[in-house]
Motif scaffolding. Structure first.
Motif, mmCIF file in Angstrom:
data_model
loop_
_atom_site.group_PDB
_atom_site.id
_atom_site.type_symbol
_atom_site.label_atom_id
_atom_site.label_comp_id
_atom_site.label_asym_id
_atom_site.label_seq_id
_atom_site.Cartn_x
_atom_site.Cartn_y
_atom_site.Cartn_z
ATOM 1 N N ASP A 1 -11.003 3.527 6.536
ATOM 2 C CA ASP A 1 -11.908 3.140 5.443
ATOM 3 C C ASP A 1 -11.532 3.868 4.153
ATOM 4 O OD1 ASP A 1 -13.312 1.501 7.150
ATOM 5 O OD2 ASP A 1 -15.039 2.831 7.362
ATOM 6 N N GLY B 1 -8.358 2.500 2.458
ATOM 7 C CA GLY B 1 -8.617 1.268 1.730
ATOM 8 C C GLY B 1 -9.327 1.520 0.416
ATOM 9 N N LEU B 2 -10.321 2.385 0.443
ATOM 10 C CA LEU B 2 -11.121 2.674 -0.745
ATOM 11 C C LEU B 2 -10.343 3.464 -1.793
ATOM 12 C CD1 LEU B 2 -14.037 2.680 -2.024
ATOM 13 C CD2 LEU B 2 -14.351 4.897 -0.893
ATOM 14 N N ASN C 1 0.825 -1.203 0.000
ATOM 15 C CA ASN C 1 0.000 0.000 0.000
ATOM 16 C C ASN C 1 0.862 1.256 0.000
ATOM 17 O OD1 ASN C 1 -2.495 -1.232 -0.165
ATOM 18 N ND2 ASN C 1 -2.767 -1.361 2.046
ATOM 19 N N ASP D 1 -9.624 -4.676 -7.866
ATOM 20 C CA ASP D 1 -9.565 -4.579 -6.410
ATOM 21 C C ASP D 1 -10.617 -3.600 -5.897
ATOM 22 O OD1 ASP D 1 -8.460 -4.897 -3.759
ATOM 23 O OD2 ASP D 1 -7.417 -3.003 -4.038
ATOM 24 N N LYS E 1 -12.782 -3.471 -2.348
ATOM 25 C CA LYS E 1 -12.860 -2.229 -1.590
ATOM 26 C C LYS E 1 -14.270 -1.649 -1.551
ATOM 27 C CE LYS E 1 -8.568 -2.696 -0.740
ATOM 28 N NZ LYS E 1 -7.522 -1.837 -1.270
#
Length: 593
Positions: A385, A388-389, A291, A447, A452
Motif C-alpha cells: 500500500d 503505491g501511495l 514504477n 495519479d 492512489k
C-alpha cells in the motif's frame, strides 16, 4: 570540486534511523548487517568517486555519437561501465538465482544515490537495465527469464523500456506500434518509439528492449496493449548471440542535459519479439518497469541536487567577496568568504535540508519495497500500500526539489555558475529532465489524488497517518526533539485537512481535484520529509544524550531545525491555494492565454 559520496549520511540512516539490523528475519536481510551495509557503501562510494565522477564532465561535453544506426558513448564510459559489471555493482539487488547479489533494495538504492550523484547520465544505463529486468522478473515466462535475466542481472546485457511514440506520451492508449502473431509463437513488431534512454550504445553485447505494442486486431485504447521482449540480437538456445534483429536506432535527440546518455529514436521493422505475460495486460505489466523507473528518477533528481549542493558549499567557503555584517571574519584577507553572508547561508541550508531529508525519504521508501516481500501477509500488504501511495510523491517532490537545489547552487556561484567553467550549469541542465520523464510531475500529482489516495477506501493513507500518530505519541515528551515532533504533528494535520477538502470538493467537480493536485502533492512531500527528519532527529539526539561529541549529530539537528522552521511552514500556504478551487484556473477562456 570532486564529487564526494555521502557515505556517512546514508549509513546513519540505514543503521541508526531505519535500524536495518532488526529486519534480520525478513527476506534478503539475514546476512545484511549495518556493518556489512557500511562496508558495501564505503566501497561503492569509492567506485562512484574514482571511476564514475571523473567522466561526468566528459559525458556532458562529448555526448553520444550516432553513425548510421551505431551509437558510441563518450570517452571512457564503456570501460567504466564494464568495470561496474565486473565488480558486481550492476547486480546488487538482482536475484542470486540469475547471478545477482541479492541485496535488499534499501542497500541498492543507497548505492544508486552515489552513482546518480557522480553522473546522472551514466547511472541511467544500469538503472534502465534493472528496470527492464524487474519487469521481466515479475511478468515473463520461465523460458524468457532463463534466456535473458542472467546477463541482465549482471549488467552484461543492457535493457530499456519503449513506451512513447511521436503521437503519444502520457496518453499511451494512442500507441500504434503493432505486433503480428507468427506460427512459432513469436510476434513481428513494427513501429517507432521515441525518447528511448539507452536505446542503443556500445557498452554491452546485447540490449533487451521491453516494448508496448498492439496485437493485430486488438481493441483501441489501453486495454488493447500488450508487452513484448525484443532483443537487439536474437539469442540462441545455448545462450549465444544469433542474428541482428530488425530494430535500429534512427537517430539521437539533441538535449538540454544528460548528454552522456543516448536518447534514441528506435525503429522496429518487423522485429522478432515475444509476449510478456498475458495478452492485453501490457500496461499492467509495464507498470512494474515504470514504477522502478519513477523511484529511480526521484533518486536521480535528489542525487543531482546533492552533488550541486556539495559544489556550492565548497565555492561559498572559497569565494571572497564583501565583509560580514557583524565585522570581518577574514581580517587578513581582502574580503570574507561568501559563506558568512546570511542569504548565502539561507540558500545552502535550504539545499542541505532538502538533500538530507530526501536521502532519508528515498531509503525509507526502499525499505517498504523490501518489506513488500515479507512472509507476513499484514506486513507485505501494508508495504505494498505504501509503495503505491508514496511512489508518485517521491518521484515528483524530490525531482522538484532536486532542480530547486541545483538552481540555488547556481545562485550561490553567482555569475560564475552561469558559465561552463563550473559544474553548476551542468547540474541545473541535467536535473530539469527529471521533472518531465517517467510521467511529468503534474501527472504524478493527478495519479496521487485520482488513483492512489482513494484506492481501497483510502487504506494506505489512513495507515500512514496512524504510523505518524504513533511516532508522535511515542516521542511527544522529549523536549530536545519537541520542535520536530510538533512540526510533524502540524504537517500531518494540514495534510489531513487537505485530504478532507479533496473528498468533499473533488467528487463534486473533478476540476477541483485537478487544480488542487500539485499543491496537495507538495503538502504530502513536506509531511513525508517532516516524518523522516523527525526520525533522524530522534536518532541523533539519542547519540548526544548517550555522550557522543561527534559534531555530525549536532549538525544533523541544526539542519533539521532549518527544515522545521523555514521550510515546513510552506504546507499551510499550499493548503490555502488548494482550497481556492478550480474557479480562477478554469474560467479563463482559452483565447485569453
Amino acid at each position: 570540486m570532486a564529487y564526494k559520496a555521502p557515505v556517512r549520511d546514508l549509513t546513519f540512516i540505514l543503521g541508526e534511523v531505519l535500524e536495518i539490523d532488526k529486519y534480520a528475519n525478513q527476506r534478503g536481510f539475514a546476512e545484511v548487517t549495518t556493518e556489512l551495509a557500511q562496508q558495501i557503501l564505503e566501497e561503492g562510494g569509492k567506485f562512484a568517486e574514482e571511476v564514475i565522477a571523473p567522466l561526468n564532465r566528459v559525458g556532458d561535453k562529448e555526448g553520444c555519437q550516432w553513425n548510421d544506426g551505431v551509437v558510441t558513448g563518450p570517452t571512457g564510459w564503456k570501460e567504466a561501465y564494464q568495470a561496474m559489471v565486473e565488480a558486481g555493482w550492476s547486480g546488487l539487488a538482482a536475484d542470486p538465482a540469475y547471478g545477482g547479489q541479492g541485496m535488499p533494495a534499501v542497500v541498492a538504492m543507497a548505492f544508486g544515490q552515489f552513482t546518480a550523484g557522480a553522473s546522472a547520465a551514466f547511472s541511467m544505463y544500469p538503472g534502465l537495465t534493472f528496470g527492464a529486468y524487474a519487469g521481466l522478473y515479475a511478468n515473463a515466462s520461465d523460458a524468457i527469464k532463463d534466456k535473458y535475466l542472467p546477463k541482465m542481472a549482471t549488467g552484461e546485457w543492457g535493457g530499456t523500456m519503449n513506451l512513447t511514440e511521436p503521437q503519444c506520451g502520457t496518453d499511451l492508449g494512442m500507441v500504434r506500434t503493432k505486433a503480428v502473431p507468427q506460427a512459432d509463437g513469436s510476434y513481428k513488431i513494427t513501429g517507432q518509439k521515441i525518447w528511448i534512454s539507452a536505446g542503443e550504445h556500445d557498452f554491452t553485447d546485447n540490449i533487451i528492449h521491453t516494448v508496448l505494442a498492439r496485437i493485430e486486431g486488438a481493441p483501441a485504447g489501453i486495454k488493447g496493449l500488450s508487452l513484448f521482449v525484443v532483443p537487439k540480437y536474437l539469442v540462441n538456445d545455448d545462450g549465444s548471440l544469433g542474428e541482428r534483429n530488425a530494430v535500429r536506432c534512427g537517430g539521437l535527440e539533441h538535449k538540454m542535459g544528460i548528454h552522456g546518455n543516448a536518447t534514441c529514436v528506435m525503429d522496429y521493422d518487423g522485429a522478432t519479439g515475444w509476449l510478456v505475460g498475458e495478452e492485453g495486460r501490457g500496461m499492467n505489466n509495464m507498470f512494474v518497469v515504470m514504477n522502478e523507473a519513477r523511484l529511480g528518477t526521484g533518486l536521480q533528481g535528489l542525487a543531482i541536487g546533492a552533488a550541486a549542493y556539495q559544489e556550492a558549499a565548497t565555492f561559498a567557503k572559497d569565494r571572497l567577496q564583501g565583509r560580514s555584517l557583524t565585522g570581518p571574519k577574514n581580517p587578513d584577507g581582502p574580503a570574507d568568504p561568501i559563506i558568512v553572508h546570511p542569504d548565502v547561508r539561507r540558500m545552502l541550508l535550504e539545499a542541505k535540508a532538502f538533500v538530507e531529508g530526501g536521502q532519508a525519504f528515498i531509503l525509507w521508501t526502499a525499505l517498504q519495497a523490501d518489506l513488500e516481500k515479507s512472509e507476513d501477509p499484514a506486513t507485505a500488504q501494508k508495504a505494498h500500500d505504501y509503495m503505491g501511495l508514496i511512489t508518485p510523491v517521491l518521484k515528483a517532490y524530490l525531482t522538484d526539489k532536486g532542480f530547486h537545489v541545483a538552481s540555488l547552487a547556481m545562485q550561490v556561484h553567482g555569475g560564475s555558475g552561469y558559465t561552463e567553467e563550473f559544474m553548476a550549469s551542468q547540474y541545473l541542465r541535467d536535473a530539469r529532465i527529471t521533472m518531465i520523464y517517467e510521467g511529468t510531475n503534474g501527472i504524478q500529482a493527478l495519479d496521487l489524488v485520482g488513483r492512489k489516495l482513494p484506492a481501497n477506501g483510502g487504506r494506505a493513507i489512513m495507515s500512514w497517518f496512524a504510523d505518524i500518530d504513533a511516532f508522535v505519541a511515542e516521542h511527544k515528551g522529549n523536549e530536545a526533539t519537541a520542535p520536530f515532533i510538533d512540526g510533524l504533528d502540524k504537517a500531518k494535520a494540514t495534510l489531513q485537512e487537505a485530504s478532507m477538502w479533496l473528498m468533499q470538493n473533488g467528487m463534486q467537480n473533478p476540476d477541483n481535484a485537478g487544480a488542487a493536485s500539485t499543491d496537495y502533492l507538495q503538502i504530502f512531500g513536506l509531511t513525508a520529509l517532516a516524518y523522516v527528519w523527525s526520525q533522524m532527529a530522534v536518532a541523533a539526539q539519542k547519540q548526544i544524550a548517550a555522550g557522543s561529541t561527534d559534531p555530525f549529530y549536532a549538525n544533523k539537528l541544526m539542519t533539521g531545525r532549518y527544515f522545521v522552521e523555514r521550510i515546513l511552514p510552506d504546507a499551510r500556504a499550499h493548503l490555502k491555494k488548494l482550497q481556492s478551487g478550480a474557479g480562477v484556473l478554469m474560467e479563463m477562456p482559452a483565447e485569453a492565454f
